[in-house]
Design an enzyme around this catalytic site. Structure first.
Site, PDB file in Angstrom:
ATOM      1  N   LYS A  49      54.992  32.029   9.720  1.00  0.00           N
ATOM      2  CA  LYS A  49      55.409  33.418   9.607  1.00  0.00           C
ATOM      3  C   LYS A  49      56.467  33.752  10.635  1.00  0.00           C
ATOM      4  O   LYS A  49      57.177  34.735  10.520  1.00  0.00           O
ATOM      5  CB  LYS A  49      54.209  34.351   9.835  1.00  0.00           C
ATOM      6  CG  LYS A  49      53.103  34.218   8.844  1.00  0.00           C
ATOM      7  CD  LYS A  49      51.938  35.167   9.280  1.00  0.00           C
ATOM      8  CE  LYS A  49      50.714  34.881   8.457  1.00  0.00           C
ATOM      9  NZ  LYS A  49      49.560  35.645   8.972  1.00  0.00           N
ATOM     10  N   GLY A  50      56.565  32.945  11.674  1.00  0.00           N
ATOM     11  CA  GLY A  50      57.356  33.298  12.847  1.00  0.00           C
ATOM     12  C   GLY A  50      58.809  33.634  12.581  1.00  0.00           C
ATOM     13  O   GLY A  50      59.412  34.426  13.294  1.00  0.00           O
ATOM     14  N   ASP A 109      59.739  23.464  19.879  1.00  0.00           N
ATOM     15  CA  ASP A 109      59.079  23.021  21.100  1.00  0.00           C
ATOM     16  C   ASP A 109      59.170  21.491  21.138  1.00  0.00           C
ATOM     17  O   ASP A 109      60.166  20.933  21.596  1.00  0.00           O
ATOM     18  CB  ASP A 109      57.642  23.539  21.103  1.00  0.00           C
ATOM     19  CG  ASP A 109      56.899  23.236  22.397  1.00  0.00           C
ATOM     20  OD1 ASP A 109      57.534  22.792  23.357  1.00  0.00           O
ATOM     21  OD2 ASP A 109      55.679  23.444  22.451  1.00  0.00           O
ATOM     22  N   ASP A 165      54.076  35.049  17.530  1.00  0.00           N
ATOM     23  CA  ASP A 165      52.778  35.680  17.794  1.00  0.00           C
ATOM     24  C   ASP A 165      51.924  34.869  18.752  1.00  0.00           C
ATOM     25  O   ASP A 165      52.233  33.726  19.074  1.00  0.00           O
ATOM     26  CB  ASP A 165      51.987  35.782  16.482  1.00  0.00           C
ATOM     27  CG  ASP A 165      51.434  34.423  16.052  1.00  0.00           C
ATOM     28  OD1 ASP A 165      52.192  33.427  16.116  1.00  0.00           O
ATOM     29  OD2 ASP A 165      50.250  34.339  15.694  1.00  0.00           O
ATOM     30  N   ARG A 171      54.089  40.095  17.043  1.00  0.00           N
ATOM     31  CA  ARG A 171      55.235  39.706  16.215  1.00  0.00           C
ATOM     32  C   ARG A 171      56.296  40.808  16.183  1.00  0.00           C
ATOM     33  O   ARG A 171      57.480  40.555  15.996  1.00  0.00           O
ATOM     34  CB  ARG A 171      54.804  39.396  14.777  1.00  0.00           C
ATOM     35  CG  ARG A 171      53.951  38.147  14.639  1.00  0.00           C
ATOM     36  CD  ARG A 171      53.863  37.734  13.172  1.00  0.00           C
ATOM     37  NE  ARG A 171      52.823  36.754  12.927  1.00  0.00           N
ATOM     38  CZ  ARG A 171      52.954  35.434  13.090  1.00  0.00           C
ATOM     39  NH1 ARG A 171      54.081  34.936  13.516  1.00  0.00           N
ATOM     40  NH2 ARG A 171      51.954  34.615  12.816  1.00  0.00           N
TER      41      ARG A 171
HETATM   42  P1  5GP Z   1      56.907  22.054  17.622  1.00  0.00           P
HETATM   43  O1  5GP Z   1      56.483  21.300  16.402  1.00  0.00           O
HETATM   44  O2  5GP Z   1      58.406  22.101  17.780  1.00  0.00           O
HETATM   45  O3  5GP Z   1      56.224  21.545  18.865  1.00  0.00           O
HETATM   46  O4  5GP Z   1      56.359  23.520  17.494  1.00  0.00           O
HETATM   47  C1  5GP Z   1      56.945  24.432  16.664  1.00  0.00           C
HETATM   48  C2  5GP Z   1      56.013  25.534  16.278  1.00  0.00           C
HETATM   49  O5  5GP Z   1      55.032  25.810  17.295  1.00  0.00           O
HETATM   50  C3  5GP Z   1      56.802  26.810  16.129  1.00  0.00           C
HETATM   51  O6  5GP Z   1      57.260  26.961  14.798  1.00  0.00           O
HETATM   52  C4  5GP Z   1      55.782  27.862  16.517  1.00  0.00           C
HETATM   53  O7  5GP Z   1      54.992  28.189  15.399  1.00  0.00           O
HETATM   54  C5  5GP Z   1      54.918  27.186  17.538  1.00  0.00           C
HETATM   55  N1  5GP Z   1      55.388  27.462  18.896  1.00  0.00           N
HETATM   56  C6  5GP Z   1      55.964  26.606  19.773  1.00  0.00           C
HETATM   57  N2  5GP Z   1      56.247  27.198  20.932  1.00  0.00           N
HETATM   58  C7  5GP Z   1      55.853  28.481  20.796  1.00  0.00           C
HETATM   59  C8  5GP Z   1      55.897  29.626  21.676  1.00  0.00           C
HETATM   60  O8  5GP Z   1      56.361  29.609  22.823  1.00  0.00           O
HETATM   61  N3  5GP Z   1      55.404  30.788  21.167  1.00  0.00           N
HETATM   62  C9  5GP Z   1      54.876  30.891  19.912  1.00  0.00           C
HETATM   63  N4  5GP Z   1      54.416  32.070  19.552  1.00  0.00           N
HETATM   64  N5  5GP Z   1      54.820  29.839  19.076  1.00  0.00           N
HETATM   65  C10 5GP Z   1      55.308  28.657  19.503  1.00  0.00           C
END
Ligand code: 5GP
Length: 186
Positions: A49-50, A109, A165, A171
């Site tokens: 949803k982000g 991330d 979120d 959000r």
């Molecule tokens: P990745 O697979 O790149 O480690 O993580 C990506 C997903 O993790 C993002 O689409 C998000 O949903 C969540 N995420 C990563 N870091 C954050 C953060 O600092 N805040 C929030 N709310 N979600 C995060």
């Protein structure tokens, strides 16, 4: 801009990217995308949803026709870290064959989620797949991904707001802020 409601929330830390900086950068990205996709209308794929706030602003900053679709993924892991194992919870409605796909993501991330999504979409015979990520955490990527369009590089704190979120809260905060509250249990 000060925002008393969110400034007073003890679980929220400093603003990482202000509402004004977000608006300015989204406008710039829109101008760049308008030029890059001239004559080949993109299909914007929002990752729910982000990305819903970012996609809504970005779509209007692109001054040419676009189509919109959304997908939702769930990653196995704790509330604030990713395991890298991703599952599609809601798939796209569109056929991607010969489409110019632009994945619109809120935050990168480890990069594992996007890396999975990209591979999954490339298997559907699109004409192209590019990524537009609003936020990229510095020094955290474990998967090598080609991020053609990036809004901001930010420090590796957990952040909320502008679509992001924690347990479905925050959000609608208009800027991106550090989250300092308790980490919810999944
Ligand atoms: P990745 O697979 O790149 O480690 O993580 C990506 C997903 O993790 C993002 O689409 C998000 O949903 C969540 N995420 C990563 N870091 C954050 C953060 O600092 N805040 C929030 N709310 N979600 C995060």
């Amino acid at each position: 801009m000060t925002d008393d409601r969110w400034d007073a929330d003890p679980d929220l830390g400093p603003v990482v990217v202000s509402e004004k900086a977000l608006a300015e950068r989204v406008a710039e990205l829109g101008t760049e995308l308008t030029a890059d996709y001239e004559g080949r209308p993109p299909l914007l794929v929002g990752v729910l949803k982000g990305a819903f706030v970012f996609m809504s602003d970005l779509a209007r900053a692109i001054r040419q026709p676009v189509e919109i679709d959304v997908m939702a993924v769930a990653s196995y892991g704790s509330a604030t870290t990713t395991s890298g194992v991703v599952r599609i919870v809601k798939d796209l409605d569109s056929d991607l064959t010969d489409r110019h796909v632009l994945v619109v993501e809120d935050i990168v991330d480890s990069g594992l989620t996007l890396s999975y999504i990209r591979r999954n979409l490339l298997a559907r015979q699109p004409a192209s797949v590019e990524i537009c990520a609003l936020l990229v955490k510095e020094g955290r990527q474990r998967a090598r991904i080609d991020l053609k369009y990036v809004g901001f590089h930010i420090p590796p704190d957990f952040v909320v707001g502008y679509g992001l979120d924690v347990a479905e809260r925050y959000r609608n905060v208009p800027d991106v802020r550090v989250y300092r509250g308790p980490v919810p249990v999944d």
